[in-house]
Design an enzyme around this catalytic site. Sequence first.
Site, PDB file in Angstrom:
ATOM      1  N   GLY A   1       0.671  -1.162  -0.027  1.00  0.00           N
ATOM      2  CA  GLY A   1       0.098  -0.031  -0.086  1.00  0.00           C
ATOM      3  C   GLY A   1       0.890   1.131   0.052  1.00  0.00           C
TER       4      GLY A   1
ATOM      5  N   GLY B   1       0.490   5.663   0.438  1.00  0.00           N
ATOM      6  CA  GLY B   1      -0.638   6.711   0.663  1.00  0.00           C
ATOM      7  C   GLY B   1      -0.337   7.448   2.113  1.00  0.00           C
ATOM      8  N   GLY B   2      -0.989   8.160   2.383  1.00  0.00           N
ATOM      9  CA  GLY B   2      -1.119   9.172   3.895  1.00  0.00           C
ATOM     10  C   GLY B   2       0.276   9.333   3.857  1.00  0.00           C
TER      11      GLY B   2
ATOM     12  N   THR C   1       4.971   4.464   2.521  1.00  0.00           N
ATOM     13  CA  THR C   1       4.700   3.194   1.513  1.00  0.00           C
ATOM     14  C   THR C   1       4.753   1.976   2.646  1.00  0.00           C
ATOM     15  OG1 THR C   1       6.246   4.018  -0.134  1.00  0.00           O
ATOM     16  CG2 THR C   1       5.617   1.749  -0.228  1.00  0.00           C
ATOM     17  N   VAL C   2       3.852   1.099   2.421  1.00  0.00           N
ATOM     18  CA  VAL C   2       3.729  -0.077   3.263  1.00  0.00           C
ATOM     19  C   VAL C   2       4.284  -1.295   2.809  1.00  0.00           C
ATOM     20  CG1 VAL C   2       2.333  -1.140   5.017  1.00  0.00           C
ATOM     21  CG2 VAL C   2       1.879   1.295   4.520  1.00  0.00           C
TER      22      VAL C   2
ATOM     23  N   LYS D   1       6.361   0.298   7.600  1.00  0.00           N
ATOM     24  CA  LYS D   1       5.934   1.823   6.884  1.00  0.00           C
ATOM     25  C   LYS D   1       7.112   2.724   6.603  1.00  0.00           C
ATOM     26  CE  LYS D   1       2.761   5.246   7.765  1.00  0.00           C
ATOM     27  NZ  LYS D   1       1.479   5.802   8.816  1.00  0.00           N
TER      28      LYS D   1
ATOM     29  N   ASP E   1      -7.530  12.331  12.046  1.00  0.00           N
ATOM     30  CA  ASP E   1      -7.865  12.021  10.803  1.00  0.00           C
ATOM     31  C   ASP E   1      -8.583  10.683  10.767  1.00  0.00           C
ATOM     32  OD1 ASP E   1      -7.876  12.140   8.024  1.00  0.00           O
ATOM     33  OD2 ASP E   1      -5.733  11.576   7.904  1.00  0.00           O
TER      34      ASP E   1
END
Length: 720
Positions: free
Chosen positions: A394, A396-397, A400-401, A415, A514
């Site tokens: 994944g 985002g935010g 990268t994960v 992360k 958030d």
Amino acid sequence: MSMEARFLLLGLGFLLLLAAQHAPAVAIPGPECQTKCGGVDIPYPFGIGDNCSLSTGFNTSCQEVQPGVYRPFLGKYELLNISLVNGTLRELNHISTYCYNPSSRLMKPDIRSHDARLSPYRFSDVHNKFTVIGCNTLTYIKDRDSTAYQSGCVSTCQNLTDLTNGSCSGMGCCQTAIPKGMHYYEVGFDSGFNTSQIWNFSRCSYAVLMEAESFNFSTTYISTTKFNDTHTGRVPLVMDWAIRNGTMSLSCEEAKLNKTGTYACLSSNSGCVNSRNGPGYLCNCTKGYEGNPYLPDGCHDTDECKKSPCPSGGVTLSSAGGILFLAAIVAVLTRRWQRIVQKRLRKIYFRKNKGILLEQLISLDHNASDGTKIFSLNELEKATNNFDQTRVVGRGGHGTVYKGILTDQRVVAIKRSKVKESIEIEQFINEVAILSQINHRNVVKLHGCCLETEVPLLVYEFISNGTLYDLLQCEQNGILLPLSWEERLRIAVEVAGALAYLHSAASMAILHRDIKCMNILLNDSYTAKVSDFGASKSIPIDQTHLVTAVQGTFGYLDPEYYHTGQLNEKSDVYSFGVILLELLTRKKPIIENGNGERQNLSSFFFEELGKRPLDEVVDREILEEASEEAIMSMARLAEECLSLTREERPTMKDVELRLQMLRARQGVASRKRRDDEVTRRRKAVGANMINGAIPVAAASNHGSRWYSLEQEFVLSCVPR
Ligand SMILES: *[C@@H]1O[C@H](CO)[C@@H](O)[C@H](O)[C@H]1NC(C)=O
Ligand SMILES: *[C@@H]1O[C@H](CO)[C@@H](O)[C@H](O)[C@H]1NC(C)=O
Ligand SMILES: *[C@@H]1O[C@H](CO)[C@@H](O)[C@H](O)[C@H]1NC(C)=O
Ligand SMILES: *[C@@H]1O[C@H](CO)[C@@H](O)[C@H](O)[C@H]1NC(C)=O
Ligand SMILES: *[C@@H]1O[C@H](CO)[C@@H](O)[C@H](O)[C@H]1NC(C)=O
Ligand SMILES: *[C@@H]1O[C@H](CO)[C@@H](O)[C@H](O)[C@H]1NC(C)=O
Ligand SMILES: *[C@@H]1O[C@H](CO)[C@@H](O)[C@H](O)[C@H]1NC(C)=O
Ligand SMILES: *[C@@H]1O[C@H](CO)[C@@H](O)[C@H](O)[C@H]1NC(C)=O
Ligand SMILES: *[C@@H]1O[C@H](CO)[C@@H](O)[C@H](O)[C@H]1NC(C)=O
Ligand SMILES: *[C@@H]1O[C@H](CO)[C@@H](O)[C@H](O)[C@H]1NC(C)=O
Ligand SMILES: *[C@@H]1O[C@H](CO)[C@@H](O)[C@H](O)[C@H]1NC(C)=O
Ligand SMILES: *[C@@H]1O[C@H](CO)[C@@H](O)[C@H](O)[C@H]1NC(C)=O
């Protein structure tokens, strides 16, 4: 002035000081003071009657409760016993009741609040639990200023035959812990439930803060009315006491420095320790001594009989010059000692106020097996096959994960920030600091971090089943996964519970800032885990809000925060309200209405709710299972959360309790029936999916999403 003269003056001063200490500003009980009542020892600083206790807070009375039978009382509470060593006492607390009156057909609350403000007492958070007995009750415990602390629990009886002796876990009985430092509480019974249907077997609900150890649930408590009585309705409560005086309380160190009268540890061979619950201090005898440190010469050698008797305290030197000389030396030493203590005090304060966050938090606590660990870069490279692109699960935010497998076979999510900007490094460290303080089953667990790279790497537990956003919005082969009403309620309760926990965490309230469906991860049993704390902030509990740069996600953002930049925990409540609507409607927070305009889900929902039939506003799937009343309850709760003014929004704890109540009323039987059905349907959909799935590791443009390698087809999800 010569040196000697100065010493002499100092010495004189010191003698006066000694005298002051013995002509007590701290009272000493006279020999006429009674020290026992009704078989209970009342040791100093406690005392019976005038001039026998250290201060009015420790003043007790010995009352005749029946002819010839005496009992000690502290205010209106009967005293059971006092422990000097532990700084505790036990007293009988009054039970609050909520009973049904068949003639008036009304429930009548009888609330017994407990007020220990302006006293040396705090409710022991270690020994007590707020305990509730009843069928279908939602009971609150709250502080005077109910915003300061509010908690509660829900107790239900689906069927009397379900109840078991000794088990207090939500069926007929529930318990909840209290925080440190409480000195006032009152009880609130939720009147939302119509109890007339159950009055024939349960007329009263009971609630009280009491010693957990002396409680053992019996099924007979459901039907008894014996606790609805001022005498039999009393149970033990443990209070922590300390030498303290309202807001002017001194710590042990401060009291020791200012020995001119108020220091309460009068015995030689005694010392003080700070109270572990609230301000102030306790006295204790030094090692090898025992007795009462609050009395001059109260501490005795533990094996006194072996020693020859020595002259009792008092200076026996014959010459006045000798006394003065001795006093002078003592005075000089005292000065020096005071300076050292002061220096140390300053250090203590400095550390307390400013200590370096990470040093304090992670503090290399390697022996605590589930504590936050510092990983080496080597370890993580091995775990991710050198951060291989196929391990990316994944983006985002804030980064990268990657999926990684540690040498101990634990599967983790790692992360890494993609941009090396200092603000993101700060956010990473912020996330470490916040998450390492948290241990909650509905908050994603941080295993540790790696500090050997320019941007720190964070290592989490691996959550395999995607986000709530995917579950609600992503179609698989054109079909949305079924999601039952019961599961939606459970997810809502779990997220609300995690947020309530964060908001009330010990000394710092943690604001997530958030909250959105993409930040709620689901594990393989669809248990919700709140994640992505990069934007979170902690604020000291006595501060009501923070002013910060507005951060968050459009559609979930508290309008008041947006306009004022002022942040408080009600901003998370607002965002949670949006999630409730998403669970009700399966729509996104920003939608396009019929005219092609973009509109907030909340304004759409509440505009349409009255106008159109329910099945056109909420997700049809839930109508199969949920009653209209239940759906409306959740809608009303969402409406309160989404209120434009913060004061009108409930606290997260309140939201959690009301959702729990809603869930409890849903009923065991219908729950089970539906779950079986959903599992069956999900299996059918899953089989379809696997047949036609092509693993595509496409990066998604939203949220941090962590998927297992086996489930990468989820990434092919087409948001509606
Ligand atoms: C101590 O308590 C007794 C009984 O409650 C009361 O009569 C007395 O005035 C109290 N003394 C002080 C100093 O408050
Ligand atoms: C308590 O002490 C005060 C002042 O020392 C005195 O006036 C009063 O009589 C004492 N009370 C009792 C009951 O001894
Ligand atoms: C306190 O009192 C209770 C009941 O009166 C008794 O069972 C218990 O042993 C006492 N505890 C101590 C430490 O004295
Ligand atoms: C003090 O606390 C210890 C540990 O909780 C307990 O075993 C002991 O009985 C307590 N002492 C008194 C006098 O209450
Ligand atoms: C309660 O349980 C008993 C025995 O399991 C059953 O006979 C009864 O119908 C149940 N009552 C309700 C209201 O479910
Ligand atoms: C629980 O214990 C009480 C006696 O303390 C007994 O009357 C009752 O039947 C028990 N209930 C169950 C379900 O065993
Ligand atoms: C409670 O329910 C009973 C019957 O189920 C009904 O007669 C009564 O009006 C209800 N009371 C309230 C306050 O809703
Ligand atoms: C509870 O106690 C109050 C006051 O003593 C009494 O009026 C009421 O009838 C009692 N209720 C029940 C259900 O026993
Ligand atoms: C507590 O403070 C008040 C005033 O601030 C004072 O009158 C009283 O003597 C103090 N009590 C103790 C025990 O220090
Ligand atoms: C010591 O206590 C007195 C009052 O009891 C106060 O006025 C003074 O400031 C204190 N001194 C220090 C160093 O705290
Ligand atoms: C007494 O206080 C000292 C610190 O001054 C502490 O180390 C010790 O454990 C205490 N002893 C007891 C029995 O609480
Ligand atoms: C996701 O959850 C569903 C439902 O519990 C389960 O059947 C499935 O195995 C889970 N997927 C993974 C990858 O664990």
